[in-house]
Design a protein around this motif. Structure first.
Motif, PDB file in Angstrom:
ATOM      1  N   UNK A  46       3.712  -2.546  -3.347  1.00 39.19           N
ATOM      2  CA  UNK A  46       3.366  -1.536  -4.352  1.00 39.19           C
ATOM      3  C   UNK A  46       1.876  -1.550  -4.645  1.00 39.19           C
ATOM      4  N   UNK A  47       1.281  -2.759  -4.711  1.00 43.49           N
ATOM      5  CA  UNK A  47      -0.167  -2.829  -4.935  1.00 43.49           C
ATOM      6  C   UNK A  47      -0.932  -2.185  -3.784  1.00 43.49           C
ATOM      7  N   UNK A  48      -0.434  -2.370  -2.548  1.00 53.32           N
ATOM      8  CA  UNK A  48      -1.094  -1.742  -1.394  1.00 53.32           C
ATOM      9  C   UNK A  48      -0.961  -0.214  -1.451  1.00 53.32           C
ATOM     10  N   UNK A  49       0.210   0.247  -1.837  1.00 52.99           N
ATOM     11  CA  UNK A  49       0.415   1.696  -1.948  1.00 52.99           C
ATOM     12  C   UNK A  49      -0.436   2.296  -3.053  1.00 52.99           C
ATOM     13  N   UNK A  84      -0.746   6.265  -3.054  1.00 51.40           N
ATOM     14  CA  UNK A  84       0.560   6.815  -2.723  1.00 51.40           C
ATOM     15  C   UNK A  84       1.537   6.733  -3.900  1.00 51.40           C
ATOM     16  N   UNK A  85       1.303   5.783  -4.843  1.00 51.29           N
ATOM     17  CA  UNK A  85       2.168   5.663  -6.025  1.00 51.29           C
ATOM     18  C   UNK A  85       1.284   5.629  -7.250  1.00 51.29           C
ATOM     19  N   UNK A  86       1.930   5.830  -8.390  1.00 54.79           N
ATOM     20  CA  UNK A  86       1.195   5.830  -9.651  1.00 54.79           C
ATOM     21  C   UNK A  86       1.112   4.407 -10.226  1.00 54.79           C
ATOM     22  N   UNK A  87       0.265   4.279 -11.231  1.00 57.39           N
ATOM     23  CA  UNK A  87       0.116   2.990 -11.918  1.00 57.39           C
ATOM     24  C   UNK A  87       1.394   2.623 -12.652  1.00 57.39           C
TER      25      UNK A  87
END
Length: 315
Positions: free
Chosen positions: A104-107, A112-115
């Protein structure tokens, strides 16, 4: 004739003071320690493993109480303490949550993803870690419960508090145990020797002093014992004090409860001169009164004290 000689000896003692010879003193050989062994819990005797006269070791099981409930509790607690499935599942969940957080941190770095999505994954990882900690605590609690159940079961085993001999067995299989002891155990190695000593010898016997102890038992030689305790209080009515000695008994060949004679190699102090006159109306225990002493006894006494010169006859 023997009576006449006895009176002569008494006369000599009265003239020359007390005899300077060491006199053995009466003593008693006792166990070093005695314990009334009972049960810390109420129960029914299931098994007796020793009898009167048996030698026992410290920690040896003497008797067992019924403990079906306690043994079952130990089994349940042991199963809980050995169960590792919950801990392994929690550890696997932590590993998976850690990997998900890293992805998730890489995305997030690539937009690609939100905070908010990253925060949710991080929260799931922290919850997984707490579940792993909780599984570890539950396992430690289960181990403590196992220790408690084991201790409760151990109370159903009556053990000897020290090396010794079973002096008495009070109860039998099937009897209920409450406050009454089951056994009396005596420690007979070493033995304890109690001696009552005249106050005139106070200060002459100290801890570390050796004494010869002769048990009143046929074909038993005198043994050496060491003083370990000297009372600091004189018993006024008897004008005596008590001395305690330790007597090694490694082979348990000497039983306790024997009377004995203890010899410290000491003699009672002499009176230092001629015996004082007895009070009026009383007869001295050492010198025979002249009114009941025949002339021949006085002659024998003079011959013993003034030898070899032949004394004159004076009546």
């Amino acid at each position: 004739m023997s009576r006449r000689r006895n009176w002569g000896m008494l006369f000599l003692v009265g003239v020359s003071g007390s005899l300077a010879a060491a006199q053995p003193m009466g003593c008693l050989i006792e166990p070093e320690r005695v314990a009334e062994v009972g049960s810390p819990v109420i129960g029914v005797i299931e098994e007796i493993r020793v009898e009167r006269g048996d030698r026992v070791r410290q920690g040896q099981v003497l008797a067992l109480l019924r403990g079906e409930v306690e043994r079952a509790a130990v089994g349940v607690a042991s199963s809980r303490a050995q169960a590792a499935a919950d801990e392994r599942a929690a550890r696997a969940n932590v590993g998976f949550a850690r990997q998900k957080l890293a992805r998730s941190e890489d995305l997030l770095s690539r937009k690609f993803i939100s905070q908010q999505a990253l925060d949710q994954v991080r929260t799931e990882y922290e919850v997984a870690e707490q579940k792993l900690v909780q599984a570890g605590e539950q396992k430690r609690v289960a181990q403590r419960e196992l220790g408690l159940a084991t201790a409760q079961l151990a109370q159903r085993s009556i053990r000897s508090p020290f090396d010794g001999v079973v002096a008495e067995r009070y109860l039998s299989v099937g009897e209920r145990v409450e406050e009454k002891p089951l056994f009396r155990v005596a420690k007979v190695d070493p033995l304890k020797v109690q001696v009552v000593v005249p106050a005139a010898l106070y200060g002459k016997i100290k801890p570390g002093t050796l004494a010869s102890v002769q048990p009143q038992l046929p074909e038993v030689a005198a043994l050496s014992a060491e003083v370990i305790l000297v009372d600091q209080l004189i018993d006024a009515p008897s004008n005596t004090f008590r001395v305690q000695l330790v007597l090694p008994n490694p082979e348990l060949s000497l039983p306790a409860g024997l009377r004995c004679l203890a010899d410290f190699g000491l003699a009672l102090p002499s009176s230092g001169g001629t015996q004082a006159a007895a009070p009026a109306g009383r007869i001295s225990p050492l010198v025979a009164p002249k009114s009941i002493r025949p002339a021949s006894l006085a002659l024998e006494a003079n011959q013993a004290s003034v030898a070899p010169a032949r004394p004159s006859r004076a009546y």
